[in-house]
Enzyme design. Structure first.
Site, PDB file in Angstrom:
ATOM      1  N   ARG A   1      -0.194  15.403   8.975  1.00 18.23           N
ATOM      2  CA  ARG A   1      -0.861  14.699  10.042  1.00 18.23           C
ATOM      3  C   ARG A   1      -0.302  14.921  11.204  1.00 18.23           C
ATOM      4  O   ARG A   1      -1.053  15.100  12.388  1.00 18.23           O
ATOM      5  CB  ARG A   1      -0.680  13.109   9.641  1.00 18.23           C
TER       6      ARG A   1
ATOM      7  N   TYR B   1      -1.354  10.325  -3.245  1.00 17.33           N
ATOM      8  CA  TYR B   1      -1.671  11.434  -3.995  1.00 17.33           C
ATOM      9  C   TYR B   1      -0.528  12.557  -3.572  1.00 17.33           C
ATOM     10  O   TYR B   1      -0.044  13.138  -4.449  1.00 17.33           O
ATOM     11  CB  TYR B   1      -2.765  12.048  -3.947  1.00 17.33           C
TER      12      TYR B   1
ATOM     13  N   ASP C   1      -3.824   2.614  -5.542  1.00 22.32           N
ATOM     14  CA  ASP C   1      -2.716   2.849  -4.654  1.00 22.32           C
ATOM     15  C   ASP C   1      -2.312   1.404  -3.844  1.00 22.32           C
ATOM     16  O   ASP C   1      -1.398   1.160  -2.878  1.00 22.32           O
ATOM     17  CB  ASP C   1      -2.258   3.770  -3.921  1.00 22.32           C
ATOM     18  N   GLU C   2      -2.966   0.309  -4.389  1.00 25.57           N
ATOM     19  CA  GLU C   2      -2.620  -0.857  -3.549  1.00 25.57           C
ATOM     20  C   GLU C   2      -2.609  -2.113  -4.513  1.00 25.57           C
ATOM     21  O   GLU C   2      -3.295  -2.254  -5.761  1.00 25.57           O
ATOM     22  CB  GLU C   2      -3.916  -1.475  -2.805  1.00 25.57           C
TER      23      GLU C   2
ATOM     24  N   ASP D   1       0.916  -1.100   0.073  1.00 27.47           N
ATOM     25  CA  ASP D   1      -0.079   0.142   0.016  1.00 27.47           C
ATOM     26  C   ASP D   1       0.895   1.078   0.205  1.00 27.47           C
ATOM     27  O   ASP D   1       1.588   1.408   1.067  1.00 27.47           O
ATOM     28  CB  ASP D   1      -0.966  -0.121   1.303  1.00 27.47           C
TER      29      ASP D   1
HETATM   30  N1  DCP Z   1      -8.744   9.074  -1.872  1.00 28.59           N
HETATM   31  C1  DCP Z   1      -9.492   9.811  -2.676  1.00 28.59           C
HETATM   32  N2  DCP Z   1     -10.558  10.309  -1.861  1.00 28.59           N
HETATM   33  C2  DCP Z   1     -10.921   9.637  -0.527  1.00 28.59           C
HETATM   34  C3  DCP Z   1      -9.597   8.862  -0.044  1.00 28.59           C
HETATM   35  C4  DCP Z   1      -8.476   8.473  -0.650  1.00 28.59           C
HETATM   36  O1  DCP Z   1      -9.297  10.366  -3.760  1.00 28.59           O
HETATM   37  N3  DCP Z   1     -11.704  10.058   0.233  1.00 28.59           N
HETATM   38  C5  DCP Z   1      -7.271   8.904  -2.737  1.00 28.59           C
HETATM   39  C6  DCP Z   1      -6.093   9.749  -2.184  1.00 28.59           C
HETATM   40  C7  DCP Z   1      -5.263   8.690  -1.518  1.00 28.59           C
HETATM   41  C8  DCP Z   1      -5.194   7.496  -2.182  1.00 28.59           C
HETATM   42  O2  DCP Z   1      -6.671   7.549  -2.561  1.00 28.59           O
HETATM   43  O3  DCP Z   1      -4.092   9.093  -1.495  1.00 28.59           O
HETATM   44  C9  DCP Z   1      -5.034   6.139  -1.577  1.00 28.59           C
HETATM   45  O4  DCP Z   1      -6.026   6.144  -0.189  1.00 28.59           O
HETATM   46  P1  DCP Z   1      -5.439   5.585   1.097  1.00 28.59           P
HETATM   47  O5  DCP Z   1      -6.585   5.271   1.843  1.00 28.59           O
HETATM   48  O6  DCP Z   1      -4.585   4.569   0.715  1.00 28.59           O
HETATM   49  O7  DCP Z   1      -4.719   6.496   1.793  1.00 28.59           O
HETATM   50  P2  DCP Z   1      -3.447   7.450   1.558  1.00 28.59           P
HETATM   51  O8  DCP Z   1      -2.468   6.535   0.603  1.00 28.59           O
HETATM   52  O9  DCP Z   1      -3.533   8.909   1.102  1.00 28.59           O
HETATM   53  O10 DCP Z   1      -2.520   7.295   2.909  1.00 28.59           O
HETATM   54  P3  DCP Z   1      -1.992   6.164   3.743  1.00 28.59           P
HETATM   55  O11 DCP Z   1      -0.566   6.451   4.030  1.00 28.59           O
HETATM   56  O12 DCP Z   1      -2.572   6.324   5.033  1.00 28.59           O
HETATM   57  O13 DCP Z   1      -2.527   4.951   3.167  1.00 28.59           O
END
Ligand code: DCP
Length: 570
Positions: free
Chosen positions: A60, A23, A120-121, A18
């Site tokens: 964060r 983004y 992203d996974e 992951d």
């Molecule tokens: N995303 C989005 N709308 C949301 C949640 C996420 O467009 N409500 C997009 C932006 C994130 C991406 O999906 O970067 C991946 O979501 P993740 O839940 O994997 O979260 P992140 O990668 O941002 O953070 P983490 O490091 O906690 O996984």
């Protein structure tokens, strides 16, 4: 409904990878001056500075959360850099994120079968590579990165490296250690070649790998040995298992009083089958024991293509002409992606689905909502517009008929408002050899008339096309050629190789607890959700958003948070 697959008969080593604050990392690579600075990505609209959809780890630390609007985030962190999701033709354009994800998939796929699960996974099956490594002396192979792995249930007297190299390890644990070494190395390679850090879970099946990948973030990996599964699941709330987040989870809680996955252990397979059917019953029985036979699919390409747009508040579409105008815009984007897929991957899509969010102005929408509709996909912008318009009109008619029950029909038909529209092309298949170009094939076919549900002639020619289906929330990936080969060395060039991924993150430990604090309700509005964007998100985010919006709409049910989902139960 979940599918109960037979447990794998052989030992497998599966990783769930992951990307961290994905983004944000993409934007920081595009604008290196943002590296190390508090940064968040927003999906912009004018309401309170847009919605934060990705928050970097530095931000964060300052208290910025994904639940916040841009304005609120700036208030808690005045130095915050807000970057807007790119916009193309007035729509959110995710291509840079999709392409960045593809770069990562291309690296990961060197070590094993690779399934792109969302933007992203990725799931990786590294069993074969682990077996090859297993005959070697691990003490010389455990890299610094691998030795920082977290091991669920690690006995206090043992260090990580000792656990990896202990001579009395079971075959299962030994292969898991080999897998972890491979995953640590490939994560370093991802960093060196793409500049992105990622976290991973390594376990003997997909379910456990997914559960563990978020336990230690960012840029770390977590292993789940079989011996740790029982205690891990004993306290794990059922909602943390993807397929138990919704109705089935609520039923289990209401009917059996089950709160944690471990609570399910008290019920026999027969009892669970009696209550939930043979398939779901067996799946539940397996899940309680951490058994999961799902295979990693060999899929680095998207399952579907979508193009969508939201029309919040005063921008809602209220006439058929404006809807058709936007259908044309969406069809153009969709056709571009279809053309790309055809030329790069020799694949064609066979099903077109339209999804819309609609309400009657001035009052809450009554169920059923505006239904998604599908029909066989014909290539060409004009044909997509013609077909999607037909589907839209049918759905609108049904919607208005339902909404007008007992009310003045004309009042209803004149006051609908569309706040979201998206087109999805799915049922993507490799084009058989020796077949004419698909554009020619569809171009010569008679125009579609009548109910697409009765398109029997089309179905004979495309047997896999269902008559009419609800919109599938396909998760998309992107175009990455892969030869599946496993090179001798997966390490990055030495000059760019950092000793540990965590070196990149200052005071990583202090970052973790704040994930727990994400308890405020998300300030999303239903009308802001673009279904084509939504479809590419990790499944638990989709579920969470649905839950959140449900809560906002219905004022009932208990919200869950994505942060809670991943907190280690050990
Ligand atoms: N995303 C989005 N709308 C949301 C949640 C996420 O467009 N409500 C997009 C932006 C994130 C991406 O999906 O970067 C991946 O979501 P993740 O839940 O994997 O979260 P992140 O990668 O941002 O953070 P983490 O490091 O906690 O996984």
């Amino acid at each position: 409904m979940p599918l109960a697959r037979r447990p794998a008969s052989r030992i497998r080593v599966i990783a769930h990878v992951d990307l961290d604050c994905f983004y944000v990392q993409v934007e920081q690579r595009r604008q290196p001056q943002l590296r190390g600075k508090p940064t968040a990505v927003i999906q912009y609209n004018s309401w309170k500075g847009g919605a934060c959809i990705a928050v970097g780890y530095e931000a964060r630390k300052c208290g910025v959360k994904r639940s916040m609007r841009g304005d609120a985030a700036k208030a808690v962190c005045p130095d915050l850099n807000l970057v807007q999701v790119p916009v193309l033709h007035e729509k959110a354009d995710l291509s840079i994120y999709r392409d960045a994800g593809s770069e990562v998939v291309a690296v990961l796929s060197r070590v094993g079968k690779c399934e792109r699960a969302s933007i992203d996974e990725v799931y990786l099956d590294v069993t074969e590579a682990a077996k090859r490594l297993s005959s070697k002396d691990l003490s010389t192979l455990v890299s610094e990165e691998a030795s920082t792995s977290h091991i669920v249930g690690l006995p206090q007297e043992l260090g990580t490296k000792e656990w990896f190299c202990r001579p009395d390890a079971s075959r299962e644990d030994h292969l898991l250690a080999c897998g972890a070494i491979i995953v640590a190395d490939i994560r370093l390679a991802v960093l060196a070649e793409t500049e992105f850090t990622c976290s991973a879970g390594v376990a003997h099946n997909k379910m456990l790998a997914k559960l563990s990948s978020g336990m230690h973030k960012p840029a770390q990996q977590t292993l789940v040995p079989s011996s740790a599964v029982e205690s891990l699941l004993a306290t794990l709330p059922i909602s943390k298992i993807g397929k138990l987040g919704g109705k089935l989870g609520q039923e289990l809680e209401g009917e059996l009083g089950v709160k944690t996955v471990g609570d399910l252990l008290q019920f026999s397979e027969v009892k669970l089958q009696d209550m939930y059917g043979p398939n779901t019953g067996t799946w539940l029985w397996n899940t309680a024991r951490g058994i999961n036979g799902d295979e990693v699919q060999d899929r680095t390409l998207p399952k579907s293509h979508s193009s969508g747009k939201t029309f919040p508040g005063p921008r809602a579409l209220k006439t058929l002409e404006t809807v058709v105008y936007w259908l044309k815009e969406l069809a153009e984007t969709l056709q571009l992606r279809l053309d790309e897929d055809l030329s790069q991957n020799n694949r064609t899509a066979h099903l077109l689905t339209i999804h819309a969010s609609c309400h009657i102005e001035g009052r809450a929408t009554e169920a059923p909502k505006f239904s998604s509709k599908s029909r066989p996909l014909r290539y060409g912008v004009d044909k997509i517009v013609e077909d999607s318009r037909y589907l839209f009109e049918r759905s609108l008619h049904e919607f208005c008929s339902h909404q007008s029950a007992g009310k003045e029909q004309s009042e209803i038909t004149s006051s609908w408002a569309v706040t979201g529209l998206s087109l999805t092309a799915s049922n993507i298949m490799a084009k058989p050899m020796g077949v004419n170009p698909i554009t020619q094939y569809f171009g010569t076919r008679p125009p579609v008339t009548g109910d697409p549900g009765n398109a029997s002639e089309q179905q004979q020619q495309c047997p896999s096309i269902s008559k009419e289906v609800r919109l599938e929330e396909d998760r998309a990936g992107a175009s990455v050629p892969t030869d599946g080969s496993i090179p001798e060395s997966i390490s990055p060039p030495p000059s760019r190789k950092p000793a540990k991924l965590t070196d990149l993150w200052q005071r990583k430990a202090s970052l973790q607890p704040e994930r727990k604090e994400e308890t405020v309700a998300w300030e999303y509005k239903q009308e802001e959700i673009d279904h084509s964007v939504f479809a590419e998100l990790p499944s638990e985010i989709q579920q969470e958003l649905q839950g959140r919006l449900g809560v906002q709409r219905n004022k009932r049910g208990k919200p869950t948070t994505i942060a809670d989902f991943f907190i280690s139960k050990t």
